[in-house]
Design a protein around this motif. Structure first.
Motif, PDB file in Angstrom:
ATOM      1  N   ASP A   1       0.835  -1.203   0.000  1.00 30.47           N
ATOM      2  CA  ASP A   1       0.000   0.000   0.000  1.00 30.47           C
ATOM      3  C   ASP A   1       0.869   1.253   0.000  1.00 30.47           C
ATOM      4  O   ASP A   1       0.600   2.215  -0.731  1.00 30.47           O
ATOM      5  N   THR A   2       1.932   1.228   0.802  1.00 27.28           N
ATOM      6  CA  THR A   2       2.844   2.374   0.853  1.00 27.28           C
ATOM      7  C   THR A   2       3.601   2.522  -0.460  1.00 27.28           C
ATOM      8  O   THR A   2       3.757   3.635  -0.982  1.00 27.28           O
ATOM      9  N   MET A   3       4.074   1.407  -1.008  1.00 27.16           N
ATOM     10  CA  MET A   3       4.801   1.457  -2.278  1.00 27.16           C
ATOM     11  C   MET A   3       3.943   2.060  -3.384  1.00 27.16           C
ATOM     12  O   MET A   3       4.414   2.867  -4.190  1.00 27.16           O
ATOM     13  N   GLY A   4       2.681   1.673  -3.430  1.00 29.51           N
ATOM     14  CA  GLY A   4       1.797   2.112  -4.503  1.00 29.51           C
ATOM     15  C   GLY A   4       1.481   3.591  -4.484  1.00 29.51           C
ATOM     16  O   GLY A   4       0.942   4.125  -5.464  1.00 29.51           O
TER      17      GLY A   4
ATOM     18  N   THR B   1      10.918   7.990 -10.833  1.00 32.15           N
ATOM     19  CA  THR B   1      11.487   8.081 -12.180  1.00 32.15           C
ATOM     20  C   THR B   1      12.485   6.949 -12.411  1.00 32.15           C
ATOM     21  O   THR B   1      13.072   6.848 -13.484  1.00 32.15           O
ATOM     22  N   SER B   2      12.700   6.120 -11.374  1.00 32.40           N
ATOM     23  CA  SER B   2      13.565   4.943 -11.495  1.00 32.40           C
ATOM     24  C   SER B   2      13.098   3.902 -10.485  1.00 32.40           C
ATOM     25  O   SER B   2      12.381   4.221  -9.533  1.00 32.40           O
ATOM     26  N   HIS B   3      13.515   2.666 -10.673  1.00 25.97           N
ATOM     27  CA  HIS B   3      13.108   1.596  -9.766  1.00 25.97           C
ATOM     28  C   HIS B   3      13.576   1.855  -8.335  1.00 25.97           C
ATOM     29  O   HIS B   3      12.880   1.525  -7.370  1.00 25.97           O
ATOM     30  N   GLU B   4      14.763   2.460  -8.202  1.00 29.07           N
ATOM     31  CA  GLU B   4      15.315   2.705  -6.868  1.00 29.07           C
ATOM     32  C   GLU B   4      14.416   3.598  -6.025  1.00 29.07           C
ATOM     33  O   GLU B   4      14.419   3.510  -4.795  1.00 29.07           O
ATOM     34  N   HIS B   5      13.642   4.466  -6.665  1.00 27.50           N
ATOM     35  CA  HIS B   5      12.737   5.342  -5.920  1.00 27.50           C
ATOM     36  C   HIS B   5      11.615   4.560  -5.238  1.00 27.50           C
ATOM     37  O   HIS B   5      10.928   5.089  -4.364  1.00 27.50           O
ATOM     38  N   CYS B   6      11.428   3.318  -5.643  1.00 27.93           N
ATOM     39  CA  CYS B   6      10.358   2.486  -5.084  1.00 27.93           C
ATOM     40  C   CYS B   6      10.870   1.516  -4.023  1.00 27.93           C
ATOM     41  O   CYS B   6      10.084   0.738  -3.470  1.00 27.93           O
ATOM     42  N   ASP B   7      12.176   1.551  -3.744  1.00 23.93           N
ATOM     43  CA  ASP B   7      12.763   0.606  -2.795  1.00 23.93           C
ATOM     44  C   ASP B   7      12.551   1.044  -1.351  1.00 23.93           C
ATOM     45  O   ASP B   7      12.646   2.232  -1.026  1.00 23.93           O
TER      46      ASP B   7
ATOM     47  N   THR C   1       3.898   5.989 -16.187  1.00 19.06           N
ATOM     48  CA  THR C   1       2.986   6.718 -15.300  1.00 19.06           C
ATOM     49  C   THR C   1       3.718   7.478 -14.205  1.00 19.06           C
ATOM     50  O   THR C   1       3.140   8.349 -13.558  1.00 19.06           O
ATOM     51  N   GLY C   2       4.986   7.132 -13.984  1.00 18.60           N
ATOM     52  CA  GLY C   2       5.741   7.774 -12.915  1.00 18.60           C
ATOM     53  C   GLY C   2       5.283   7.362 -11.533  1.00 18.60           C
ATOM     54  O   GLY C   2       5.497   8.086 -10.558  1.00 18.60           O
ATOM     55  N   LYS C   3       4.671   6.182 -11.429  1.00 24.23           N
ATOM     56  CA  LYS C   3       4.189   5.677 -10.147  1.00 24.23           C
ATOM     57  C   LYS C   3       4.819   4.317  -9.855  1.00 24.23           C
ATOM     58  O   LYS C   3       5.097   3.532 -10.765  1.00 24.23           O
ATOM     59  N   CYS C   4       5.019   4.053  -8.575  1.00 23.27           N
ATOM     60  CA  CYS C   4       5.542   2.750  -8.172  1.00 23.27           C
ATOM     61  C   CYS C   4       4.424   1.715  -8.191  1.00 23.27           C
ATOM     62  O   CYS C   4       3.291   2.001  -7.792  1.00 23.27           O
ATOM     63  N   ARG C   5       4.763   0.534  -8.643  1.00 25.92           N
ATOM     64  CA  ARG C   5       3.803  -0.562  -8.626  1.00 25.92           C
ATOM     65  C   ARG C   5       3.606  -1.023  -7.176  1.00 25.92           C
ATOM     66  O   ARG C   5       4.583  -1.120  -6.424  1.00 25.92           O
ATOM     67  N   PRO C   6       2.381  -1.296  -6.746  1.00 22.73           N
ATOM     68  CA  PRO C   6       2.146  -1.747  -5.363  1.00 22.73           C
ATOM     69  C   PRO C   6       2.540  -3.213  -5.183  1.00 22.73           C
ATOM     70  O   PRO C   6       1.698  -4.070  -4.908  1.00 22.73           O
TER      71      PRO C   6
END
Length: 258
Positions: free
Chosen positions: A135-138, A143-149, A161-166
């Motif tokens: 939920d937090t990730m989503g 702009t890169s995968h690291e921003h979602c870590d 979309t510039g959004k992290c996958r949940p």
């Protein structure tokens, strides 16, 4: 707040108690550990005092990961026993709760070993149930995968979309193999199963590397973004158990002729 001068001392004490209690329950690590006291691999909490709490003493034993500062090295038998305990803990996190539990800060010093050899997770500040983590990730922009870590819990950025996958892309087993079992900067390039018995060295090293790099990524700075299949729990236990038999046979033969 208006204080009655005659009862100031009592009121002041009450407020201080409430504030210290509030500071205690604001600590995620305390709340998580307290609510999981029924789980054997989390430290027992013995009591609290204000915003502090007392747990059982289960220190990390870095002699299992020798480096230039630590010359003592424990036996293969002891290291494999601890490795298998960590695998059991990790699989339990996957299966034994109402939803998978993610450990997002896997380090050698986040595991403690009790005087009787029990392995426990001593840093629970980065434990997240799957629904909370995803939920937090989503909700994150990227702009890169690291921003979602989230530290060791790797995410995936949908660049269009510039959004992290949940969704977490790697898993607990992958990080255990990479940061605990295999040689890695986080364990001083001496993982728990370094220097395996010669007869099984290639098989153990290869299996651990497959587990640590399920998507074929390699290198010190590589970040796996694929989960390690659960079948590796069985594969690793099988080869490590076999190595224990070989180790004991070799030791017995050595002792016989000494």
């Amino acid at each position: 707040m208006i204080f009655d001068s005659e009862n100031f001392s009592h009121q002041d004490t009450t407020v201080a108690t409430l504030l210290s209690g509030w500071r205690l329950v604001e600590q995620n690590e305390y709340l998580f550990t307290k609510s999981h006291q029924h789980v054997s691999y989390y430290p027992k909490i013995y009591g609290t005092c204000g915003s502090f709490y007392l747990t059982e003493y289960v220190p990390p034993d870095l002699s299992y990961f020798p480096n230039f500062l630590i010359t003592k090295e424990v036996s293969w038998n002891m290291r494999v026993t601890v490795a298998m305990e960590i695998l059991n803990i990790t699989e339990s996190m996957d299966k034994n709760f109402h939803e998978p539990l993610h450990f997002c800060d896997v380090k050698v010093w986040n595991y403690g070993i009790s005087p009787v050899g029990e392995v426990k997770v001593i840093d629970t500040d980065s434990m997240y149930y799957e629904s909370d983590l995803t939920d937090t990730m989503g909700k994150l922009n990227c702009t890169s995968h690291e921003h979602c870590d989230f530290n060791d819990c790797h995410g995936f950025c949908v660049l269009t979309t510039g959004k992290c996958r949940p969704q977490r892309t790697n898993n607990n087993l992958q990080k255990i193999c990479q940061d605990i079992l295999s040689d890695d900067p986080k364990n001083f390039f001496a993982g728990l199963v370094h220097n395996p018995p010669t007869d099984l060295s290639y098989r153990i090293t290869t299996l651990v590397q497959e587990c640590a790099n399920p998507d074929g990524s390699h290198g010190i700075l590589s970040k796996a973004r694929s989960p390690t299949p659960a079948v590796y729990y069985h594969k690793l236990r099988h080869i490590l158990q076999k190595s224990l038999v070989l180790y004991k046979t070799t030791q017995n033969a050595h002792n016989k002729y000494v």
